[in-house]
Design a protein around this motif. Structure first.
Motif, PDB file in Angstrom:
ATOM      1  N   SER A 109      32.887  38.412  32.935  1.00 12.62           N
ATOM      2  CA  SER A 109      31.842  39.370  33.288  1.00 12.62           C
ATOM      3  C   SER A 109      30.517  38.619  33.359  1.00 12.62           C
ATOM      4  CB  SER A 109      31.747  40.488  32.240  1.00 12.62           C
ATOM      5  OG  SER A 109      30.653  41.346  32.530  1.00 12.62           O
ATOM      6  N   PRO A 110      29.832  38.644  34.524  1.00 13.08           N
ATOM      7  CA  PRO A 110      28.582  37.880  34.674  1.00 13.08           C
ATOM      8  C   PRO A 110      27.389  38.482  33.949  1.00 13.08           C
ATOM      9  CG  PRO A 110      29.653  38.285  36.791  1.00 13.08           C
ATOM     10  CD  PRO A 110      30.270  39.208  35.790  1.00 13.08           C
ATOM     11  N   TYR A 111      27.604  39.586  33.243  1.00 13.84           N
ATOM     12  CA  TYR A 111      26.500  40.254  32.553  1.00 13.84           C
ATOM     13  C   TYR A 111      26.842  40.467  31.086  1.00 13.84           C
ATOM     14  CZ  TYR A 111      24.801  40.897  37.269  1.00 13.84           C
ATOM     15  OH  TYR A 111      24.374  40.654  38.552  1.00 13.84           O
ATOM     16  N   GLY A 112      25.825  40.821  30.290  1.00 16.90           N
ATOM     17  CA  GLY A 112      25.959  40.865  28.850  1.00 16.90           C
ATOM     18  C   GLY A 112      26.825  41.987  28.313  1.00 16.90           C
ATOM     19  N   ALA A 113      27.267  41.795  27.075  1.00 14.92           N
ATOM     20  CA  ALA A 113      28.082  42.794  26.388  1.00 14.92           C
ATOM     21  C   ALA A 113      27.305  44.094  26.227  1.00 14.92           C
ATOM     22  CB  ALA A 113      28.511  42.258  25.028  1.00 14.92           C
ATOM     23  N   GLY A 114      27.985  45.202  26.451  1.00 18.04           N
ATOM     24  CA  GLY A 114      27.364  46.511  26.290  1.00 18.04           C
ATOM     25  C   GLY A 114      26.764  47.092  27.546  1.00 18.04           C
ATOM     26  N   GLY A 115      26.586  46.267  28.582  1.00 15.16           N
ATOM     27  CA  GLY A 115      26.044  46.766  29.846  1.00 15.16           C
ATOM     28  C   GLY A 115      27.109  47.456  30.671  1.00 15.16           C
ATOM     29  N   SER A 116      26.705  47.978  31.815  1.00 17.15           N
ATOM     30  CA  SER A 116      27.635  48.745  32.651  1.00 17.15           C
ATOM     31  C   SER A 116      28.779  47.887  33.184  1.00 17.15           C
ATOM     32  CB  SER A 116      26.884  49.413  33.808  1.00 17.15           C
ATOM     33  OG  SER A 116      26.250  48.445  34.625  1.00 17.15           O
ATOM     34  N   ALA A 139      34.437  46.561  32.841  1.00 19.48           N
ATOM     35  CA  ALA A 139      35.452  45.511  32.780  1.00 19.48           C
ATOM     36  C   ALA A 139      36.418  45.770  31.634  1.00 19.48           C
ATOM     37  CB  ALA A 139      34.786  44.145  32.625  1.00 19.48           C
ATOM     38  N   ARG A 140      35.891  46.169  30.492  1.00 22.33           N
ATOM     39  CA  ARG A 140      36.746  46.430  29.332  1.00 22.33           C
ATOM     40  C   ARG A 140      37.628  47.657  29.560  1.00 22.33           C
ATOM     41  NH1 ARG A 140      35.159  43.076  25.254  1.00 22.33           N
ATOM     42  NH2 ARG A 140      33.148  42.062  25.628  1.00 22.33           N
ATOM     43  N   GLN A 141      37.072  48.685  30.185  1.00 23.18           N
ATOM     44  CA  GLN A 141      37.856  49.897  30.429  1.00 23.18           C
ATOM     45  C   GLN A 141      38.990  49.640  31.424  1.00 23.18           C
ATOM     46  OE1 GLN A 141      34.682  52.416  31.770  1.00 23.18           O
ATOM     47  NE2 GLN A 141      33.878  52.757  29.720  1.00 23.18           N
ATOM     48  N   VAL A 142      38.648  49.015  32.536  1.00 19.75           N
ATOM     49  CA  VAL A 142      39.656  48.740  33.561  1.00 19.75           C
ATOM     50  C   VAL A 142      40.618  47.664  33.080  1.00 19.75           C
ATOM     51  CG1 VAL A 142      40.037  47.956  35.928  1.00 19.75           C
ATOM     52  CG2 VAL A 142      38.102  49.446  35.415  1.00 19.75           C
ATOM     53  N   GLY A 143      40.080  46.636  32.410  1.00 13.47           N
ATOM     54  CA  GLY A 143      40.919  45.550  31.912  1.00 13.47           C
ATOM     55  C   GLY A 143      41.959  46.034  30.920  1.00 13.47           C
ATOM     56  N   LYS A 144      41.602  46.958  30.053  1.00 13.13           N
ATOM     57  CA  LYS A 144      42.548  47.502  29.074  1.00 13.13           C
ATOM     58  C   LYS A 144      43.716  48.193  29.765  1.00 13.13           C
ATOM     59  CE  LYS A 144      42.856  50.678  25.135  1.00 13.13           C
ATOM     60  NZ  LYS A 144      42.098  51.617  24.260  1.00 13.13           N
ATOM     61  N   LEU A 145      43.407  48.976  30.779  1.00  8.93           N
ATOM     62  CA  LEU A 145      44.460  49.677  31.512  1.00  8.93           C
ATOM     63  C   LEU A 145      45.326  48.704  32.304  1.00  8.93           C
ATOM     64  CD1 LEU A 145      42.281  52.659  32.769  1.00  8.93           C
ATOM     65  CD2 LEU A 145      44.170  52.821  31.137  1.00  8.93           C
ATOM     66  N   ILE A 152      41.391  39.400  28.436  1.00  3.42           N
ATOM     67  CA  ILE A 152      40.300  39.065  27.526  1.00  3.42           C
ATOM     68  C   ILE A 152      38.994  38.983  28.311  1.00  3.42           C
ATOM     69  CG2 ILE A 152      39.433  37.354  25.885  1.00  3.42           C
ATOM     70  CD1 ILE A 152      42.455  36.459  25.660  1.00  3.42           C
ATOM     71  N   ILE A 153      37.987  39.752  27.898  1.00  6.00           N
ATOM     72  CA  ILE A 153      36.692  39.753  28.581  1.00  6.00           C
ATOM     73  C   ILE A 153      35.841  38.597  28.066  1.00  6.00           C
ATOM     74  CG2 ILE A 153      34.646  41.093  29.168  1.00  6.00           C
ATOM     75  CD1 ILE A 153      37.318  42.255  30.185  1.00  6.00           C
ATOM     76  N   ASP A 154      35.315  37.813  28.984  1.00  4.34           N
ATOM     77  CA  ASP A 154      34.477  36.653  28.659  1.00  4.34           C
ATOM     78  C   ASP A 154      33.133  36.823  29.363  1.00  4.34           C
ATOM     79  OD1 ASP A 154      33.388  34.208  28.033  1.00  4.34           O
ATOM     80  OD2 ASP A 154      34.756  33.024  29.284  1.00  4.34           O
ATOM     81  N   THR A 203      42.065  35.915  31.527  1.00  5.59           N
ATOM     82  CA  THR A 203      40.633  35.973  31.206  1.00  5.59           C
ATOM     83  C   THR A 203      39.892  36.673  32.333  1.00  5.59           C
ATOM     84  OG1 THR A 203      40.689  33.944  29.893  1.00  5.59           O
ATOM     85  CG2 THR A 203      38.544  34.609  30.781  1.00  5.59           C
ATOM     86  N   TRP A 204      39.059  37.644  31.959  1.00 13.55           N
ATOM     87  CA  TRP A 204      38.243  38.403  32.921  1.00 13.55           C
ATOM     88  C   TRP A 204      36.784  38.058  32.637  1.00 13.55           C
ATOM     89  CZ3 TRP A 204      39.593  43.735  35.143  1.00 13.55           C
ATOM     90  CH2 TRP A 204      38.511  44.279  35.836  1.00 13.55           C
TER      91      TRP A 204
END
Length: 323
Positions: free
Chosen positions: A35-42, A47-53, A63-65, A32-33
């Protein structure tokens, strides 16, 4: 002598630490990764880009939370309070790790002692922008006007204590000027009012500001990094504009909870650094005007420790309080 059966032998071996580790090699389940900020933000997007790789490199899903609120404090506290087994990591951002200790009366985690830096992902400068029809063409123009009419010029921000605001507060301090801070609910709302003339200027994230500059809607006055951006090579730095100590970089990286084993930190660091070599990811980061980081956990820790007193002083000198 009585010969042991195969099951007896393997059962005995499983009690040995080395054999146990071999059977449960990290990672053996999804990570689980936070993210302290909302979906769609920088922060969420990166997090999603780096996490996928990294998931491809580590062989397990990441999984981004999104745990949002309190200027990033809620998500960062969740990282700090997580079990230090490597299955909960998160994004460590500029505000909760370097600013909020001074901005909030109380936060429920220690950015130095409760968080383990794993790897810095990137640094992102901001651009001081004005409307395209603004009379201000240089930083000196703004300083001259602000000194002539104290408390009249205004700068917009996406909220109290963010990089937009802190950049403006630092500018006021180093230039010895008095301006009005106009906080909005978001950076985009502030940018809209900049175009509408309700505020005279804004320190905006580069990836957001560049399209407006390139389309001719806004004018870039200066960039907050030490060196000029390759995206806008004709725009001077704040240092070149007369303020040699002025530098603001919005940064973020991968962090974990206190007690995270060194071998897991090393593995995650290696996976993160490998992810940053991806050509598509690198191009996305460079297109946004960001500096690609990477490096060791120790380098990321040193950045956090250096940034905390710097921004603590800015918050104190400007008497900034949370909303």
């Amino acid at each position: 002598m009585k010969r042991r059966t195969f099951l007896q032998a393997t059962a005995g071996a499983a009690l040995l630490p080395g054999a146990l580790f071999a059977q449960d090699k990290y990672p053996s389940k999804p990570i689980t990764w936070i993210s302290p900020y909302g979906a769609g933000g920088s922060a969420d997007s990166r997090a999603r880009q780096v996490g996928k790789l990294m998931s491809q490199i580590l062989g397990q899903p990441i999984i981004i939370d999104n745990k949002v609120g309190a200027g990033g404090n809620i998500g960062t506290e969740a990282i700090a309070r997580a079990k230090p087994d490597g299955y909960t990591i998160g994004m460590g951002n500029f505000a909760p790790l370097a600013v909020n200790h001074a901005l909030f009366k109380k936060i429920n985690f220690d950015p130095v002692n409760d968080i383990v830096p794993i790897m810095l992902i990137e640094k992102g400068p901001l651009i001081l922008t004005v409307r395209a029809d603004s009379p201000f063409k240089t930083v000196a123009d703004i300083v001259k006007a602000a000194k002539a009419s104290p408390g009249k010029l205004s700068y917009g921000s996406g909220g109290i204590g963010g990089t937009h605001h802190l950049s403006g507060a630092l500018f006021e301090h180093v230039a010895g000027i008095d301006m009005i801070h106009a906080p909005y609910k978001s950076g985009s709302a502030a940018a809209t009012d900049l175009l509408g003339g309700q505020v005279q200027m804004m320190f905006e994230q580069m990836y957001v500001a560049v399209p407006g500059v390139q389309s001719g809607k806004t004018r870039a006055i200066a960039v907050t990094s030490k060196t000029r951006s390759p995206i806008l090579p004709n725009v001077p730095t704040m240092a070149e504009s007369g303020f040699p100590t002025f530098e603001v970089l919005n940064w973020q990286g991968i962090v974990g909870p206190k007690g995270l084993p060194a071998d897991i930190v090393k593995m995650l660091n290696a996976a993160g650094n490998k992810a940053l070599q991806d050509k598509d990811l690198r191009q996305k980061m460079l297109d946004q005007g960001n500096e690609i980081a990477g490096g060791t956990p120790e380098q990321f820790a040193a950045l956090i420790k250096a940034e905390m007193p710097k921004w603590g002083k800015v918050v104190k000198d400007a008497k900034i309080e949370p909303e």
